[in-house]
Design an enzyme around this catalytic site. Structure first.
Site, PDB file in Angstrom:
ATOM      1  N   TYR A 127      45.852  99.935  80.561  1.00 35.74           N
ATOM      2  CA  TYR A 127      45.758 100.412  79.168  1.00 35.74           C
ATOM      3  C   TYR A 127      44.878  99.524  78.312  1.00 35.74           C
ATOM      4  O   TYR A 127      44.918  99.602  77.089  1.00 35.74           O
ATOM      5  CB  TYR A 127      47.158 100.551  78.549  1.00 35.74           C
ATOM      6  CG  TYR A 127      48.031  99.341  78.738  1.00 35.74           C
ATOM      7  CD1 TYR A 127      48.929  99.284  79.787  1.00 35.74           C
ATOM      8  CD2 TYR A 127      47.946  98.254  77.884  1.00 35.74           C
ATOM      9  CE1 TYR A 127      49.727  98.163  79.981  1.00 35.74           C
ATOM     10  CE2 TYR A 127      48.740  97.141  78.066  1.00 35.74           C
ATOM     11  CZ  TYR A 127      49.630  97.107  79.121  1.00 35.74           C
ATOM     12  OH  TYR A 127      50.414  95.985  79.308  1.00 35.74           O
ATOM     13  N   GLY A 163      58.266  98.711  70.540  1.00 34.47           N
ATOM     14  CA  GLY A 163      57.873  98.792  71.948  1.00 34.47           C
ATOM     15  C   GLY A 163      57.741  97.456  72.633  1.00 34.47           C
ATOM     16  O   GLY A 163      57.104  97.346  73.675  1.00 34.47           O
ATOM     17  N   ASP A 204      53.145 101.837  81.400  1.00 35.69           N
ATOM     18  CA  ASP A 204      52.585 100.489  81.303  1.00 35.69           C
ATOM     19  C   ASP A 204      53.504  99.486  81.982  1.00 35.69           C
ATOM     20  O   ASP A 204      54.693  99.726  82.159  1.00 35.69           O
ATOM     21  CB  ASP A 204      52.393 100.091  79.837  1.00 35.69           C
ATOM     22  CG  ASP A 204      53.687 100.161  79.026  1.00 35.69           C
ATOM     23  OD1 ASP A 204      54.479 101.089  79.255  1.00 35.69           O
ATOM     24  OD2 ASP A 204      53.919  99.267  78.191  1.00 35.69           O
ATOM     25  N   ASP A 205      52.921  98.366  82.370  1.00 35.25           N
ATOM     26  CA  ASP A 205      53.667  97.235  82.924  1.00 35.25           C
ATOM     27  C   ASP A 205      54.518  97.634  84.125  1.00 35.25           C
ATOM     28  O   ASP A 205      55.712  97.320  84.202  1.00 35.25           O
ATOM     29  CB  ASP A 205      54.537  96.570  81.838  1.00 35.25           C
ATOM     30  CG  ASP A 205      53.677  95.960  80.737  1.00 35.25           C
ATOM     31  OD1 ASP A 205      52.452  96.154  80.778  1.00 35.25           O
ATOM     32  OD2 ASP A 205      54.222  95.299  79.855  1.00 35.25           O
ATOM     33  N   ASP A 249      48.530  99.101  69.065  1.00 38.11           N
ATOM     34  CA  ASP A 249      47.941  97.856  68.601  1.00 38.11           C
ATOM     35  C   ASP A 249      48.957  96.709  68.663  1.00 38.11           C
ATOM     36  O   ASP A 249      49.931  96.689  67.910  1.00 38.11           O
ATOM     37  CB  ASP A 249      47.406  98.029  67.177  1.00 38.11           C
ATOM     38  CG  ASP A 249      46.339  97.003  66.866  1.00 38.11           C
ATOM     39  OD1 ASP A 249      46.362  95.930  67.504  1.00 38.11           O
ATOM     40  OD2 ASP A 249      45.490  97.264  66.002  1.00 38.11           O
ATOM     41  N   ASN A 250      48.673  95.771  69.575  1.00 40.56           N
ATOM     42  CA  ASN A 250      49.576  94.621  69.760  1.00 40.56           C
ATOM     43  C   ASN A 250      49.170  93.415  68.910  1.00 40.56           C
ATOM     44  O   ASN A 250      49.598  92.298  69.193  1.00 40.56           O
ATOM     45  CB  ASN A 250      49.564  94.194  71.232  1.00 40.56           C
ATOM     46  CG  ASN A 250      50.351  95.147  72.115  1.00 40.56           C
ATOM     47  OD1 ASN A 250      51.408  95.641  71.720  1.00 40.56           O
ATOM     48  ND2 ASN A 250      49.847  95.401  73.313  1.00 40.56           N
TER      49      ASN A 250
HETATM   50  C1  GDL Z   1      52.388  94.907  76.685  1.00 38.74           C
HETATM   51  C2  GDL Z   1      53.418  95.961  76.586  1.00 38.74           C
HETATM   52  C3  GDL Z   1      54.229  95.864  75.305  1.00 38.74           C
HETATM   53  C4  GDL Z   1      54.389  94.422  74.858  1.00 38.74           C
HETATM   54  C5  GDL Z   1      53.005  93.872  74.615  1.00 38.74           C
HETATM   55  C6  GDL Z   1      52.953  92.449  74.082  1.00 38.74           C
HETATM   56  C7  GDL Z   1      51.742  97.669  75.999  1.00 38.74           C
HETATM   57  C8  GDL Z   1      51.234  99.055  76.214  1.00 38.74           C
HETATM   58  N1  GDL Z   1      52.817  97.292  76.712  1.00 38.74           N
HETATM   59  O1  GDL Z   1      51.643  94.879  77.601  1.00 38.74           O
HETATM   60  O2  GDL Z   1      55.466  96.463  75.537  1.00 38.74           O
HETATM   61  O3  GDL Z   1      55.155  94.342  73.700  1.00 38.74           O
HETATM   62  O4  GDL Z   1      52.290  93.898  75.815  1.00 38.74           O
HETATM   63  O5  GDL Z   1      53.567  91.557  74.938  1.00 38.74           O
HETATM   64  O6  GDL Z   1      51.186  96.950  75.203  1.00 38.74           O
END
Ligand code: GDL
Length: 468
Positions: free
Chosen positions: A170, A16, A123-124, A230-231
């Site tokens: 989010y 993602g 998102d975004d 989870d980023n």
């Molecule tokens: C984000 C983006 C994701 C991206 C991440 C890190 C979400 C829901 N959306 O905002 O696509 O990879 O940050 O840059 O996390």
């Protein structure tokens, strides 16, 4: 119980991120890693699959559909759940029947390829709507809830699979900034069909910690526990870094407080081995989560991939190296100790034969040598994935080493230090570096204007005063 309300805890990987989507071969490798790690869900939603986001109304062509079919089969063969995302939010008209039909057409295509579970990603995106949508719903949350419910009902009538949404705000910081409008989450929680899962990244987009109290409060607002996106290991926001540290900063109890946890990891696929292993260990752990131990175990399992065409590398050096690319908010302990020791030696001049300086410098040079030797990796995919970051690390270690030589050389005492390999403009040069010099981030999150720019333009209020 319908498939969409089954209580299975979703655990897995989100494709993602921004940047080149993974290749079909990388995805197959991913699914194998996921099975080994005990994960159950692969989520398809790369931001830069054009059909996923920029041209979401345009149907996939035959080649695109073949890839979808491969993903369906690949996941099914391994007993994995596949969730397919579509991101219409950049330009969707929530009250435009043609857009609802376009989304149904997209899902129809995906269903025909065998997909049964979906997500709408919002998102975004800008938090403004078309005037007619604003007039009809009055808030973005109400418009989105209605629209997603309509797509969900349409899909449930056909597949009965799980259905997810990523809201426009989010994370905690976005909500605090009123992104999406006042009361967004309350409206979404109230209006969205209760079976639909809602993504959440934590207090931040990249959350250092995911604590239980905020999750409990969010659960009240959303009227369901969130699903964690989870980023922690995502690196698309900083091309100079990658993250191969352990799954950390999340209590084990989190697993009981949310509907699932999906990792959106490094863009460079091969760098995700340890994060996935460590995440799997976290999911299996019942008490006493030791993130560092899981990291070292993951690194041992990764070690065979670090074979070279030359003399073998040493595992201890891989630990130090991986510690340099650990987690967004923390370097690993070996890298952290090395940086502190180097800083101490550089800061307080010592005689050339000072034993501590010699030992610290030797550690630094071992790391530099390890970086240099990675060109010999037999796994070229792995080498290419980390190459630029390795190069940069080696350059910095080399520069410090040259500076160190200069300083302890009595023949060069009092002369300015220069490096033949780190020349102005080619070393740390470029437009971005120039821009980076304008605003300096402070540890508290605020930004300061570089002092050398402060005199360039008078503050705005002074300018308007002088104009009157
Ligand atoms: C984000 C983006 C994701 C991206 C991440 C890190 C979400 C829901 N959306 O905002 O696509 O990879 O940050 O840059 O996390």
């Amino acid at each position: 119980m319908s498939a969409s309300s089954e209580p299975l805890f979703l655990s897995g990987v989100i494709e993602g991120f921004y940047g080149p989507p993974w290749t079909p071969a990388e995805r197959r490798q991913l699914w194998d890693w996921m099975v080994e790690a005990g994960l159950n869900t692969y989520f398809y939603g790369p931001k830069d699959d054009l059909h996923q986001r920029a041209i979401w109304r345009v149907p996939y062509d035959a080649a695109g559909l073949n890839e979808v079919g491969d993903a369906v089969r690949g996941c099914r063969e391994r007993g994995l759940r596949l969730i397919y995302a579509c991101s219409p939010g950049l330009d969707v008209g929530y009250s435009d029947p043609a857009d609802l039909r376009a989304m149904e057409a997209r899902l129809t295509q995906l269903m025909e390829a065998g997909v049964t579970e979906f997500c709408i990603l919002l998102d975004d995106i800008p938090d403004a709507m078309r005037p007619e949508d604003q007039a009809r719903w009055g808030s973005l949350a109400a418009a989105q809830a209605d629209w997603v419910n309509a797509v969900y009902r349409w899909s449930r009538a056909r597949t009965g699979g799980r259905f997810l949404v990523c809201p426009t705000p989010y994370c905690g910081r976005m909500v605090a900034a009123r992104h999406g409008g006042e009361g967004y989450l309350e409206v979404l929680g109230r209006e969205l069909a209760p079976e639909i899962e809602i993504f959440w990244t934590g207090p931040e987009i990249i959350s250092e910690r995911l604590d239980l109290d905020p999750i409990a409060r969010l659960t009240q607002v959303l009227r369901r526990p969130p699903l964690i996106w989870d980023n922690l290991f995502a690196n698309d926001y900083d091309g100079r870094r990658f993250f191969c540290g352990p799954y950390a900063g999340r209590p084990l109890e989190l697993k009981r407080a949310v509907r699932g946890i999906l990792l959106n990891p490094n863009t460079e696929f091969p760098l995700n081995f340890v994060p996935i292993q460590s995440f799997g260990a976290y999911l299996r752990a019942e008490s006493g989560w030791d993130a560092r131990a899981s990291f070292l175990k993951g690194l041992e399992a990764w070690w065979p991939q670090w074979a070279t065409v030359g003399a073998p590398l040493a595992f201890a050096d891989l630990v130090t190296f991986a510690d340099c690319f650990y987690l967004p908010y923390h370097d690993g302990p070996e890298a952290d100790a090395l940086a502190r020791d180097v800083a101490r030696c550089l800061g307080a001049p010592r005689p050339p034969d000072d034993p501590e300086s010699l030992a610290v410098r030797a550690r630094m040079l071992r790391l530099k040598d390890f970086c240099a030797r990675l060109v010999d990796l037999t796994d070229r995919g792995l080498f290419h994935a980390c190459h630029r970051r390795v190069w940069e690390l080696r350059e910095e270690l080399d520069l410090i080493d040259r500076w160190w030589s200069h300083r302890i050389d009595p023949a060069r005492a009092g002369t300015p230090f220069e490096s033949d390999f780190h020349r102005p403009k080619t070393y740390r040069g470029g437009f971005v570096v120039r821009l980076q010099s304008f605003l300096k981030p402070r540890p508290d999150g605020s930004m300061a204007l570089a002092p050398e720019l402060a005199h360039e333009s008078p503050p705005m209020n002074l300018r308007s005063e002088s104009a009157t």
